[in-house]
Each structure stands twice: as structure tokens, then as C-alpha cells.
Design an enzyme around this catalytic site. Structure first.
Site, short mmCIF file in Angstrom:
data_model
loop_
_atom_site.label_atom_id
_atom_site.label_comp_id
_atom_site.label_asym_id
_atom_site.label_seq_id
_atom_site.Cartn_x
_atom_site.Cartn_y
_atom_site.Cartn_z
N ASP A 1 -16.85 -1.52 42.92
CA ASP A 1 -16.98 -0.44 43.91
C ASP A 1 -17.05 -1.09 45.30
OD1 ASP A 1 -17.68 1.75 45.44
OD2 ASP A 1 -19.67 2.00 44.58
N ASN B 1 -28.44 7.89 55.27
CA ASN B 1 -27.91 8.94 54.38
C ASN B 1 -28.43 8.77 52.96
OD1 ASN B 1 -26.19 9.84 56.41
ND2 ASN B 1 -24.44 8.66 55.68
N LEU C 1 -10.22 -7.02 56.68
CA LEU C 1 -8.93 -6.65 56.08
C LEU C 1 -9.04 -6.46 54.57
CD1 LEU C 1 -6.83 -9.33 58.05
CD2 LEU C 1 -7.02 -6.90 58.60
N GLY C 2 -10.22 -6.13 54.08
CA GLY C 2 -10.41 -5.91 52.65
C GLY C 2 -10.07 -7.15 51.85
N SER C 3 -9.21 -6.98 50.84
CA SER C 3 -8.89 -8.11 49.96
C SER C 3 -8.10 -9.21 50.69
CB SER C 3 -8.10 -7.63 48.75
OG SER C 3 -6.92 -7.01 49.23
N GLY D 1 -22.37 1.46 43.93
CA GLY D 1 -23.35 1.93 44.92
C GLY D 1 -23.32 1.08 46.17
N ASP E 1 -20.31 -2.73 55.21
CA ASP E 1 -21.65 -2.82 55.82
C ASP E 1 -22.24 -4.22 55.61
OD1 ASP E 1 -21.53 -0.15 56.58
OD2 ASP E 1 -22.29 0.52 54.64
O1 RIB Z 1 -20.29 2.40 54.43
C1 RIB Z 1 -20.73 3.11 53.31
C2 RIB Z 1 -21.57 4.28 53.72
O2 RIB Z 1 -20.77 5.19 54.41
C3 RIB Z 1 -22.17 5.06 52.58
O3 RIB Z 1 -23.41 4.56 52.19
C4 RIB Z 1 -22.22 6.48 53.11
O4 RIB Z 1 -23.50 6.96 53.31
C5 RIB Z 1 -21.40 6.45 54.39
O5 RIB Z 1 -22.19 6.50 55.49
#
Ligand code: RIB
Length: 303
Positions: free
Chosen positions: A241, A11, A216-218, A282, A247
């Protein structure tokens, strides 16, 4: 060097900072604007490459400017993108991302070419799968394609890792194809039918997943195998952010498992990669290099 194959989405992320998320029907001003590579598949692929793996990526982009730019960015990360297909007459996937001052996000996706990813796209990565230790999947491409990919990866002898995001109902046939299921808390609840992550994870094990790692995030991460359940705490960082943190976590997990690390070490490696990703704006630009993850791991073990 280990090898990882990623089959997934690509994306362009369009990001605006907001003081809060808008209400229905409201127009509100945000602050600044940035644009950069995204997509859970491509983010995880880039993260794996930065964390030290050789990476082959399969997926689809449109024949538009975003597609050209994203593909050239992925190649410049040193990845093999030969299986990526350029689809004529369709837009490249786009994500509209609002990031609050607390670093949380809300994302609207236009899947575009990602929705066209099919078995033939997986087939072009089949040779790479034979050389790879791990194959990594998410759900921003059609689920039927993910299932074909999981089957191919298993045939090739890869360990399969599934990030079931964004949350979607999945057929039961998928779970025996998944060696490591890596949902977040919400996905675990949806898929495992319990708001209690350990219970939800057990349900996924019963359905056939090899093991389950819930982010579980934080609060860190919870891993559930047939023999044991353990938690890994989050690494404390100043959050700017959180986009892309999940990912990086899954990429870290995948690379460490490809390297033969035991599950606990692999979850820690993923947690460090995820934490570092929260420290900048980002999804793509904030994905850490291996050296930064190793520094974070050694400074935490020195404490
Ligand atoms: O996990 C984050 C991603 O989710 C972003 O980069 C966005 O493109 C969505 O796919």
C-alpha cells in the site's frame, strides 16, 4: 535531538481494499476494512517523531470521537500537541481510501476541522518554531494559513519545507518563503507548468523556491538546486500500500535536513523511509522507525 514543527492536517483514514476503483455510479464490494490515523500533516509529524526528531504539531480536530482518539494517538507518539485546537461543532477530517491490489490508492477527503486552521493556530506553535531547525507544511489546511506559517517559520530561523499536496494553485508570493519544495510528479507538473520534472522544478526555482525535490514513486526522486540536478533511485520493496509513502519521504527529508545532512543524503534518507512505508497497509501504522531506515540505508550501501 533535532526539532521539527509540523503545521497541517489531522484525519481519520477509513480504508477498504478493492480489486479496482469503482466506475461512476457503480456500487462494488471491497475487502476488509481498517481505520487509523491519517492526514498528511499528522502522518508527517508522526513519521518525524519515529525518525528521531522532537516534534510539535499545530492543526485542528473536531470535538468528536475521531478527534479525541487521534489527538491521544499523536500524544502517545511522544509529540507536543499543545498547539492543536479542538473545534466545537465540526467533524474531524476524514479520508475515505480505496487501495487496489497493486497498492495504489484513491482518496476522498472531508476536511472538517482542518479547514478552520488559521493564523492563531500557527501562532501557538511560534515558540516551538524558535527552537526548531525545520518547519514542515502541506496543503490540507487553508493556503492562507500555510503562508502565515511559512512567514513565522522564516522569522524564527527555521528551514521551511513545503509538500504542495494535494495539488492546488498557489500564489507566487509563496515560493520565496519555501526553502525546500517537495512536490510529487503531478504537483510539480501543475505548479511548474511542465510534464518534465526537471523543467517544472527549474520553474519553481525561478519563482523563488530555494531548491526542489520531486518524488517520482518507483522511479525514486529528482533534486534540483541552483548548482546541480541529481537523481536518487527508489529502494526496491514489495509494495502492499503506497498510502503515506509520500508523507514518510518528506518527513525523512525534513529530519535529515534538520540534522544537517547534505541534500543528497537527506533525499536518500527520505527515499528509504518512503519505501518502507509501502510494505504494509495503512498510512500511519506503516511509518517506519529510525532503526529500520538506517538498516535499509546500510544494507543498500553494502551491496
Ligand atoms: O498522504 C496520505 C494521507 O492523505 C492519508 O492519511 C489521508 O488522510 C490523506 O490526507
Amino acid at each position: 535531538m533535532v526539532k521539527v514543527v509540523v503545521v497541517g492536517s489531522i484525519n481519520m483514514d477509513l480504508i477498504v481494499r478493492v480489486s479496482r476503483l469503482p466506475r461512476l455510479g457503480e456500487t462494488m464490494s471491497g475487502e476488509g476494512f481498517s481505520m487509523g490515523g491519517g492526514g498528511k500533516g499528522a502522518n508527517q509529524a508522526v513519521a518525524c517523531a519515529r525518525l528521531g526528531a522532537r516534534v510539535t504539531m499545530a492543526g485542528c480536530v473536531g470535538d468528536d470521537d475521531f478527534g479525541k482518539r487521534l489527538l491521544s494517538d499523536l500524544v502517545s507518539e511522544g509529540m507536543d500537541c499543545a498547539p492543536v485546537r479542538v473545534c466545537p461543532g465540526v467533524n474531524t477530517g476524514v479520508a475515505l481510501i480505496a487501495v487496489t491490489k497493486e497498492g495504489e490508492n484513491a482518496i476522498i477527503l472531508s476536511p472538517g476541522a482542518n479547514a478552520l486552521a488559521c493564523g492563531e493556530d500557527v501562532e501557538r506553535a511560534a515558540t516551538a518554531m524558535k527552537e526548531a531547525q525545520v518547519a514542515l507544511f502541506q496543503l490540507e489546511i487553508p493556503i492562507a494559513t500555510v503562508i502565515v506559517g511559512l512567514k513565522k517559520a522564516k522569522e524564527a530561523g527555521c528551514l521551511t519545507v513545503l509538500d504542495p499536496a494535494p495539488a492546488a494553485p498557489l500564489p507566487d508570493e509563496i515560493w520565496p518563503l519555501v526553502d525546500v519544495a517537495a512536490p510529487n510528479e503531478i504537483e510539480a507538473a501543475d505548479l511548474g507548468g511542465s510534464d518534465e520534472p526537471a523543467q517544472a522544478a527549474l520553474r519553481l526555482l525561478e519563482k523563488g523556491a530555494g531548491c526542489v525535490v520531486v518524488s517520482l514513486g518507483s522511479k525514486g526522486a529528482l533534486a534540483v538546486t541552483r548548482d546541480r540536478t541529481f537523481s536518487v533511485p527508489a529502494f526496491p520493496v514489495e509494495v502492499v500500500d503506497t498510502t503515506g509513502a509520500g508523507d514518510a519521504f518528506r518527513a525523512g527529508l525534513a529530519v535529515a535536513l534538520a540534522e544537517g545532512k547534505v541534500l543528497e543524503e537527506a533525499v536518500k534518507f527520505g527515499a528509504a523511509a518512503g519505501a518502507l512505508t509501502c510494505t504494509a497497509l495503512g498510512a500511519r501504522s506503516s511509518l517506519p522507525q529510525r532503526s529500520a531506515v538506517l538498516r535499509m540505508l546500510s544494507s543498500s550501501s553494502a551491496r
